[in-house]
Design a protein around this motif. Sequence first.
Motif, PDB file in Angstrom:
ATOM      1  N   LEU A   1      -4.334   0.611   4.554  1.00 21.48           N
ATOM      2  CA  LEU A   1      -3.867  -0.564   3.796  1.00 21.48           C
ATOM      3  C   LEU A   1      -5.129  -1.317   3.634  1.00 21.48           C
ATOM      4  O   LEU A   1      -5.847  -1.750   4.535  1.00 21.48           O
ATOM      5  CB  LEU A   1      -2.672  -1.025   4.177  1.00 21.48           C
ATOM      6  N   PRO A   2      -4.913  -2.355   2.486  1.00 24.58           N
ATOM      7  CA  PRO A   2      -6.023  -3.400   2.424  1.00 24.58           C
ATOM      8  C   PRO A   2      -6.094  -4.457   3.156  1.00 24.58           C
ATOM      9  O   PRO A   2      -7.015  -5.231   3.104  1.00 24.58           O
ATOM     10  CB  PRO A   2      -6.043  -3.754   0.824  1.00 24.58           C
ATOM     11  N   ASP A   3      -5.150  -4.829   3.955  1.00 25.18           N
ATOM     12  CA  ASP A   3      -5.220  -5.909   4.846  1.00 25.18           C
ATOM     13  C   ASP A   3      -4.065  -5.442   6.280  1.00 25.18           C
ATOM     14  O   ASP A   3      -3.261  -4.746   5.968  1.00 25.18           O
ATOM     15  CB  ASP A   3      -4.205  -6.965   4.331  1.00 25.18           C
ATOM     16  N   PRO A   4      -4.503  -5.859   7.240  1.00 31.11           N
ATOM     17  CA  PRO A   4      -3.773  -5.735   8.606  1.00 31.11           C
ATOM     18  C   PRO A   4      -2.095  -6.238   8.448  1.00 31.11           C
ATOM     19  O   PRO A   4      -1.519  -5.338   8.918  1.00 31.11           O
ATOM     20  CB  PRO A   4      -4.385  -6.216   9.783  1.00 31.11           C
ATOM     21  N   ALA A   5      -1.981  -7.286   7.667  1.00 34.59           N
ATOM     22  CA  ALA A   5      -0.582  -7.680   7.496  1.00 34.59           C
ATOM     23  C   ALA A   5       0.413  -6.677   6.857  1.00 34.59           C
ATOM     24  O   ALA A   5       1.427  -6.584   7.090  1.00 34.59           O
ATOM     25  CB  ALA A   5      -0.511  -9.102   7.016  1.00 34.59           C
ATOM     26  N   LEU A   6      -0.262  -6.080   6.093  1.00 39.47           N
ATOM     27  CA  LEU A   6       0.673  -5.018   5.337  1.00 39.47           C
ATOM     28  C   LEU A   6       0.939  -3.767   6.401  1.00 39.47           C
ATOM     29  O   LEU A   6       2.163  -3.085   6.208  1.00 39.47           O
ATOM     30  CB  LEU A   6      -0.260  -4.425   3.810  1.00 39.47           C
ATOM     31  N   GLY A   7       0.004  -3.502   7.138  1.00 39.72           N
ATOM     32  CA  GLY A   7       0.295  -2.594   8.262  1.00 39.72           C
ATOM     33  C   GLY A   7       1.426  -3.008   9.112  1.00 39.72           C
ATOM     34  O   GLY A   7       2.282  -2.166   9.438  1.00 39.72           O
ATOM     35  N   ALA A   8       1.339  -4.274   9.644  1.00 44.12           N
ATOM     36  CA  ALA A   8       2.425  -4.849  10.350  1.00 44.12           C
ATOM     37  C   ALA A   8       3.736  -4.991   9.617  1.00 44.12           C
ATOM     38  O   ALA A   8       4.692  -4.618  10.226  1.00 44.12           O
ATOM     39  CB  ALA A   8       2.028  -6.222  10.620  1.00 44.12           C
ATOM     40  N   ALA A   9       3.573  -5.185   8.116  1.00 43.74           N
ATOM     41  CA  ALA A   9       4.935  -5.170   7.326  1.00 43.74           C
ATOM     42  C   ALA A   9       5.709  -3.760   7.209  1.00 43.74           C
ATOM     43  O   ALA A   9       6.710  -3.580   7.563  1.00 43.74           O
ATOM     44  CB  ALA A   9       4.633  -5.821   6.041  1.00 43.74           C
ATOM     45  N   LYS A  10       4.654  -2.692   7.218  1.00 47.92           N
ATOM     46  CA  LYS A  10       5.193  -1.546   7.132  1.00 47.92           C
ATOM     47  C   LYS A  10       5.891  -0.924   8.381  1.00 47.92           C
ATOM     48  O   LYS A  10       6.913  -0.305   8.626  1.00 47.92           O
ATOM     49  CB  LYS A  10       4.066  -0.124   6.843  1.00 47.92           C
ATOM     50  N   ARG A  11       5.149  -1.372   9.516  1.00 49.94           N
ATOM     51  CA  ARG A  11       5.859  -0.994  10.786  1.00 49.94           C
ATOM     52  C   ARG A  11       7.133  -1.832  11.073  1.00 49.94           C
ATOM     53  O   ARG A  11       8.093  -1.095  11.419  1.00 49.94           O
ATOM     54  CB  ARG A  11       4.925  -1.303  11.936  1.00 49.94           C
ATOM     55  N   VAL A  12       7.473  -2.982  10.777  1.00 43.83           N
ATOM     56  CA  VAL A  12       8.692  -3.682  10.823  1.00 43.83           C
ATOM     57  C   VAL A  12       9.697  -2.928  10.071  1.00 43.83           C
ATOM     58  O   VAL A  12      10.543  -2.576  10.594  1.00 43.83           O
ATOM     59  CB  VAL A  12       8.354  -4.953  10.611  1.00 43.83           C
ATOM     60  N   LEU A  13       9.403  -2.554   8.751  1.00 39.10           N
ATOM     61  CA  LEU A  13      10.230  -1.925   7.791  1.00 39.10           C
ATOM     62  C   LEU A  13      10.614  -0.526   8.479  1.00 39.10           C
ATOM     63  O   LEU A  13      11.774  -0.063   8.398  1.00 39.10           O
ATOM     64  CB  LEU A  13       9.564  -1.608   6.396  1.00 39.10           C
ATOM     65  N   ASP A  14       9.583   0.175   9.035  1.00 37.49           N
ATOM     66  CA  ASP A  14       9.878   1.437   9.603  1.00 37.49           C
ATOM     67  C   ASP A  14      10.979   1.203  10.815  1.00 37.49           C
ATOM     68  O   ASP A  14      11.872   2.286  10.755  1.00 37.49           O
ATOM     69  CB  ASP A  14       8.658   1.961  10.062  1.00 37.49           C
ATOM     70  N   GLU A  15      10.506   0.111  11.418  1.00 39.08           N
ATOM     71  CA  GLU A  15      11.615   0.380  12.745  1.00 39.08           C
ATOM     72  C   GLU A  15      12.985  -0.083  12.476  1.00 39.08           C
ATOM     73  O   GLU A  15      13.837   0.461  12.942  1.00 39.08           O
ATOM     74  CB  GLU A  15      10.743  -0.892  13.611  1.00 39.08           C
TER      75      GLU A  15
END
Length: 209
Positions: A85-99
């Motif tokens: 993903l183009p920014d670490p914040a989007l990776g963090a967002a995806k992890r929160v959504l998955d959880e």
Amino acid sequence: MAAFQASLLDDAPAIEVGPLGTSVRRVGLARGAWVDVRPRWIVGADVLFERLRDRVPWRAEQRTMYDRVVDIPRLLAFYDERASLPDPALGAAKRVLDEHYAAELGEGFATAGLCLYRDGRDSVAWHGDRVGPGGFRDTMVAIAVLGAPRALLLRPRGGGGPAIRHDLGHGDLLVMGGSCQRTWDHAVPKTARPVGPRISVQFRPRGVR
């Protein structure tokens, strides 16, 4: 592109993806559909907007409509499940959504599609994400919105009711779930009002588009 005006409510110097849990408000729709809404989910969303606007390799696309080729009225970028993903914040967002959603969804979110709406002339027409699993079973599409607020409208597929409006921007989250992709359509209409640029990030499960 229209000038970007940061929100006075989002002057955080750092980007932080907030929790979901009880902060999410679920609204039931007809025909087995629902939407979850979490205002200001991303703190520092205006900083993230500017980073994505400047760093994502945005592309213009065209499509055939009737007997002519027309420009798609927004800029696009897509990251499949193998891409970074183009920014670490989007990776963090995806992890929160998955959880938060994996147990209910039965899988995690796999892809991220980004749209840059440069001004009120950019839009997306009425549609549902019915290619792939969204066309025959319940699924979810999570949309994080950065930048200037714009209306996202939902209406029952085939008519039968008025449109429901959500004004989203500056870090808001909206998740469409249940039968929403099969039984409802959604759109971001053009507007003649002066509006700044907007980025939407759509997280989808594998094969949904």
